[in-house]
Design an enzyme around this catalytic site. Sequence first.
Site: not given
Length: 353
Positions: A101, A114, A125
Site C-alpha cells: 500500500e 508515502c 513494533c
Amino acid sequence: MFMFNANTNVKVHWIGLTHTEMREQVSNLGQQHFRADQIYNWIYSKKINSFQSMANIPKSFRTTLSQTAGFHPLSLVKITGQDSSLTRKFLFELSTGEMIESVLMQEGNRTTACLSTQVGCAMDCDFCATAKMGFQKNLSVGEIVDQFLLLQQESVKKITNVVFMGMGEPFLNYERVIKAADLLNDPDGIDLGARRITISTVGIIPKIEQFTKESHRYKLAISLNGTTQDQRLQTMPIAKKYPLQMLMKAAKNYYETTKRFPTFEYVLMKNLNDEIADAENLIKLIGNLPCKVNVIPYNEIGGTYERPSQNRIKRFVNILHNAPFTVTIRWSKGTEIDAGCGQLAVNTGGVQL
Ligand code: SAH
C-alpha cells in the site's frame, strides 16, 4: 529473440532502471545510447505509460521493447477514498503476487506520497499494523519508484514530497531505497528536490552511520517512540539490538558530520509514553542536539494501545515547547480509511493477520 509472457518471467521492468542501466539494456538490444536517453526522458520526465507512447522511438524498436521487457512493475488494484479526498490509499500488486500500500496526502500546497519499501516488516513494533504481516520481501527499486509514478498519475496536483514511511523498514532495504531516492531526485528525470524526500528508520544504527558517511541530502527521520531504553524496548524489539544511547550517538554524529537536523518521530501512546515525566525525559535525552521532533498521536490498529486525550497530547507538546528544538504534531491523515501512520497492512499470500 526470447518472448516473455506479459505476467510471468518478465526479467526486466523499465521503470526502476537508472540511466546507466537503460544504456546497457539498449546496447544489449543492439541500439545506440541516445535511445536510452530518450526512453529515460519518456518514463521519468514525461511519465508516460507504455512503450507505444514513445513517439520518437521507431515503431519496430518499441515493439522489441514491449516484447522483451515489462513496463510497470506494479499494477494498481484498488484506490480507497474519493477522488476529491485529501487522503487516498492505493493498493498495488507486485508481478510476483504480493500486495503493498501507498498513501497520497494533500495539505495546502503540499502533496505527499508515502511509499512502502518492503512487503510487510520484520521489526515487529507492537503498535504498528504492518508488523502483524511479518516480513515477506524487499521491494525492488522499480517497485518503489513505480508507487510514485502511479500515484502521480492519479493525482491532479504534482507530488511535492515523498516520505519512505509506508510498509517496511527502509534501512533494511538500504541500497534499493537510496537508488530509488536518487531516481526521484535526478534533475534529468523526476526531479524532486532532495530535501523533499524523507527516509524514516526504526533506528538501524549501522545504516544511519552509512547514510551519514555517504552524505546523502535526503532528510533523515528516526522513530524514537520512547525516552529510555526500557520504555523503547516495551514496544520496539529492535531496541535490544540497537540500544537508545548508541542510537542517540549515531544521531548526534549525523548532525555533526552533515550539519543537517535529524527528525525524531515520537508516537504518543496513552499511559505509555505520554506523561509529563516522559516529555521532560525527551528534552533531557535530546539535550542540545539540533533536531526536529515530530509527535504522532497514536492511530488505532485494534491493539492494546490507545491515543491519548487531546488534553494529554496538548500537555505533552506544551512541555516540549520549552525545549530548544522545533516540535510539530502530525495528525495522521486518512485514519478513517486506515491510511494513517502505522495502519498499512494487507493480507496476501496466505499470511494471517
Ligand atoms: N519503519 C520505519 C518507517 C515506517 S513507520 C520507521 O520505523 O520509522 C512511519 C512512522 O509511523 C514511524 O515513526 C512509526 O513509529 C509510526 N507509527 C507506526 N505505527 C503507528 C501507529 N499505530 N500510530 C501512529 N504512528 C505509528
